[in-house]
Design a protein around this motif. Structure first.
Motif, PDB file in Angstrom:
ATOM      1  N   GLU A  30      -3.316  -5.301 -12.604  1.00 10.77           N
ATOM      2  CA  GLU A  30      -2.754  -4.996 -13.921  1.00 10.77           C
ATOM      3  C   GLU A  30      -3.194  -3.626 -14.407  1.00 10.77           C
ATOM      4  O   GLU A  30      -2.381  -2.859 -14.939  1.00 10.77           O
ATOM      5  CB  GLU A  30      -3.179  -6.065 -14.942  1.00 10.77           C
ATOM      6  N   LYS A  31      -4.464  -3.287 -14.228  1.00 14.07           N
ATOM      7  CA  LYS A  31      -4.977  -1.979 -14.653  1.00 14.07           C
ATOM      8  C   LYS A  31      -4.264  -0.849 -13.912  1.00 14.07           C
ATOM      9  O   LYS A  31      -3.894   0.162 -14.510  1.00 14.07           O
ATOM     10  CB  LYS A  31      -6.484  -1.876 -14.415  1.00 14.07           C
ATOM     11  N   MET A  32      -4.082  -1.020 -12.601  1.00 11.59           N
ATOM     12  CA  MET A  32      -3.422   0.021 -11.817  1.00 11.59           C
ATOM     13  C   MET A  32      -1.962   0.168 -12.227  1.00 11.59           C
ATOM     14  O   MET A  32      -1.467   1.279 -12.372  1.00 11.59           O
ATOM     15  CB  MET A  32      -3.548  -0.266 -10.326  1.00 11.59           C
ATOM     16  N   ALA A  33      -1.280  -0.946 -12.419  1.00  7.65           N
ATOM     17  CA  ALA A  33       0.125  -0.891 -12.837  1.00  7.65           C
ATOM     18  C   ALA A  33       0.242  -0.186 -14.187  1.00  7.65           C
ATOM     19  O   ALA A  33       1.098   0.689 -14.363  1.00  7.65           O
ATOM     20  CB  ALA A  33       0.719  -2.292 -12.910  1.00  7.65           C
ATOM     21  N   ASP A  34      -0.623  -0.549 -15.125  1.00 12.27           N
ATOM     22  CA  ASP A  34      -0.589   0.092 -16.444  1.00 12.27           C
ATOM     23  C   ASP A  34      -0.866   1.584 -16.341  1.00 12.27           C
ATOM     24  O   ASP A  34      -0.148   2.400 -16.931  1.00 12.27           O
ATOM     25  CB  ASP A  34      -1.606  -0.555 -17.390  1.00 12.27           C
ATOM     26  N   HIS A  35      -1.882   1.948 -15.584  1.00 11.75           N
ATOM     27  CA  HIS A  35      -2.246   3.364 -15.462  1.00 11.75           C
ATOM     28  C   HIS A  35      -1.138   4.173 -14.793  1.00 11.75           C
ATOM     29  O   HIS A  35      -0.889   5.321 -15.167  1.00 11.75           O
ATOM     30  CB  HIS A  35      -3.555   3.518 -14.688  1.00 11.75           C
ATOM     31  N   LEU A  36      -0.472   3.585 -13.818  1.00 10.56           N
ATOM     32  CA  LEU A  36       0.563   4.292 -13.073  1.00 10.56           C
ATOM     33  C   LEU A  36       1.946   4.148 -13.712  1.00 10.56           C
ATOM     34  O   LEU A  36       2.927   4.687 -13.198  1.00 10.56           O
ATOM     35  CB  LEU A  36       0.590   3.805 -11.619  1.00 10.56           C
ATOM     36  N   GLY A  37       2.024   3.421 -14.806  1.00 14.62           N
ATOM     37  CA  GLY A  37       3.291   3.304 -15.531  1.00 14.62           C
ATOM     38  C   GLY A  37       4.340   2.495 -14.812  1.00 14.62           C
ATOM     39  O   GLY A  37       5.532   2.830 -14.834  1.00 14.62           O
ATOM     40  N   THR A  38       3.925   1.411 -14.177  1.00 14.14           N
ATOM     41  CA  THR A  38       4.855   0.565 -13.450  1.00 14.14           C
ATOM     42  C   THR A  38       4.515  -0.895 -13.707  1.00 14.14           C
ATOM     43  O   THR A  38       3.685  -1.205 -14.556  1.00 14.14           O
ATOM     44  CB  THR A  38       4.859   0.908 -11.943  1.00 14.14           C
ATOM     45  N   ASP A  46       2.617  10.932  -6.268  1.00 17.84           N
ATOM     46  CA  ASP A  46       3.619  11.457  -7.203  1.00 17.84           C
ATOM     47  C   ASP A  46       2.984  11.887  -8.517  1.00 17.84           C
ATOM     48  O   ASP A  46       3.456  12.824  -9.168  1.00 17.84           O
ATOM     49  CB  ASP A  46       4.703  10.419  -7.490  1.00 17.84           C
ATOM     50  N   GLN A  47       1.925  11.197  -8.923  1.00 15.32           N
ATOM     51  CA  GLN A  47       1.271  11.510 -10.186  1.00 15.32           C
ATOM     52  C   GLN A  47       0.108  12.486 -10.023  1.00 15.32           C
ATOM     53  O   GLN A  47      -0.606  12.779 -10.980  1.00 15.32           O
ATOM     54  CB  GLN A  47       0.839  10.221 -10.873  1.00 15.32           C
ATOM     55  N   GLY A  48      -0.068  12.988  -8.800  1.00 15.94           N
ATOM     56  CA  GLY A  48      -1.034  14.054  -8.556  1.00 15.94           C
ATOM     57  C   GLY A  48      -2.480  13.615  -8.418  1.00 15.94           C
ATOM     58  O   GLY A  48      -3.390  14.429  -8.577  1.00 15.94           O
ATOM     59  N   GLY A  88       0.800  -1.223   0.000  1.00 10.91           N
ATOM     60  CA  GLY A  88       0.000   0.000   0.000  1.00 10.91           C
ATOM     61  C   GLY A  88       0.830   1.270   0.000  1.00 10.91           C
ATOM     62  O   GLY A  88       0.433   2.272  -0.589  1.00 10.91           O
ATOM     63  N   ASP A  89       1.991   1.230   0.643  1.00 15.43           N
ATOM     64  CA  ASP A  89       2.846   2.422   0.671  1.00 15.43           C
ATOM     65  C   ASP A  89       3.335   2.770  -0.737  1.00 15.43           C
ATOM     66  O   ASP A  89       3.424   3.934  -1.100  1.00 15.43           O
ATOM     67  CB  ASP A  89       4.037   2.227   1.603  1.00 15.43           C
ATOM     68  N   ILE A  90       3.629   1.740  -1.526  1.00  9.88           N
ATOM     69  CA  ILE A  90       4.091   1.971  -2.899  1.00  9.88           C
ATOM     70  C   ILE A  90       2.966   2.567  -3.730  1.00  9.88           C
ATOM     71  O   ILE A  90       3.158   3.552  -4.448  1.00  9.88           O
ATOM     72  CB  ILE A  90       4.618   0.662  -3.527  1.00  9.88           C
ATOM     73  N   LEU A  91       1.776   1.977  -3.638  1.00  4.75           N
ATOM     74  CA  LEU A  91       0.632   2.483  -4.400  1.00  4.75           C
ATOM     75  C   LEU A  91       0.309   3.922  -4.005  1.00  4.75           C
ATOM     76  O   LEU A  91       0.079   4.775  -4.859  1.00  4.75           O
ATOM     77  CB  LEU A  91      -0.584   1.583  -4.196  1.00  4.75           C
ATOM     78  N   GLU A 132     -10.106   9.780  -4.397  1.00  6.33           N
ATOM     79  CA  GLU A 132     -11.375   9.914  -5.113  1.00  6.33           C
ATOM     80  C   GLU A 132     -11.163   9.788  -6.624  1.00  6.33           C
ATOM     81  O   GLU A 132     -11.906   9.087  -7.317  1.00  6.33           O
ATOM     82  CB  GLU A 132     -12.027  11.256  -4.785  1.00  6.33           C
ATOM     83  N   GLU A 133     -10.130  10.455  -7.134  1.00  4.74           N
ATOM     84  CA  GLU A 133      -9.836  10.375  -8.570  1.00  4.74           C
ATOM     85  C   GLU A 133      -9.461   8.955  -8.981  1.00  4.74           C
ATOM     86  O   GLU A 133      -9.910   8.461 -10.022  1.00  4.74           O
ATOM     87  CB  GLU A 133      -8.702  11.337  -8.928  1.00  4.74           C
ATOM     88  N   MET A 134      -8.650   8.293  -8.159  1.00  2.81           N
ATOM     89  CA  MET A 134      -8.262   6.925  -8.481  1.00  2.81           C
ATOM     90  C   MET A 134      -9.477   6.005  -8.469  1.00  2.81           C
ATOM     91  O   MET A 134      -9.615   5.143  -9.336  1.00  2.81           O
ATOM     92  CB  MET A 134      -7.202   6.417  -7.500  1.00  2.81           C
TER      93      MET A 134
END
Length: 78
Positions: free
Chosen positions: A49-57, A14-16, A5-8, A20-22
Motif C-alpha cells: 500500500e505504501k509503495m502504491a501510494d508513493h508511486l501514484g498507482t 519512470d519517476q526517476g 517486479g517489472d511493473i514496480l 537506493e532511494e526507494m
C-alpha cells in the motif's frame, strides 16, 4: 504478497528513482528493496500500500491484476 517486479521497476525508473532511494524512502536497505522488486522476498500488504501510494498507482496495478495504472478514486466516507 507477490508483486509484478517489472511493473514496480518501470514505475520506479519512470519517476526517476534508483533502488537506493526507494529503499531509503521505505526504510529498507538496497538489498532488501531489490529483493522485493524482484519478488525474491514477499511484500507485506502495508508495504504494498505504501509503495502504491508513493508511486501514484493502485495495489492491483503493482500486483499485475489490472492494466490501469491510474489509482482508483478514494472511497467516500458516510
Amino acid at each position: 504478497m507477490p508483486i509484478d517486479g517489472d511493473i514496480l521497476k518501470e514505475l520506479r525508473r519512470d519517476q526517476g528513482y534508483n533502488q537506493e532511494e526507494m529503499g531509503r524512502i521505505f526504510g529498507l536497505s538496497v538489498k532488501a528493496y531489490s529483493s522485493r522488486e524482484t519478488g525474491r522476498t514477499k511484500m507485506s500488504i502495508e508495504m504494498l500500500e505504501k509503495m502504491a501510494d508513493h508511486l501514484g498507482t493502485s495495489t492491483d496495478y503493482l500486483l499485475g491484476r489490472t492494466a490501469v495504472e491510474k489509482p482508483y478514486p478514494p472511497r467516500r466516507r458516510r
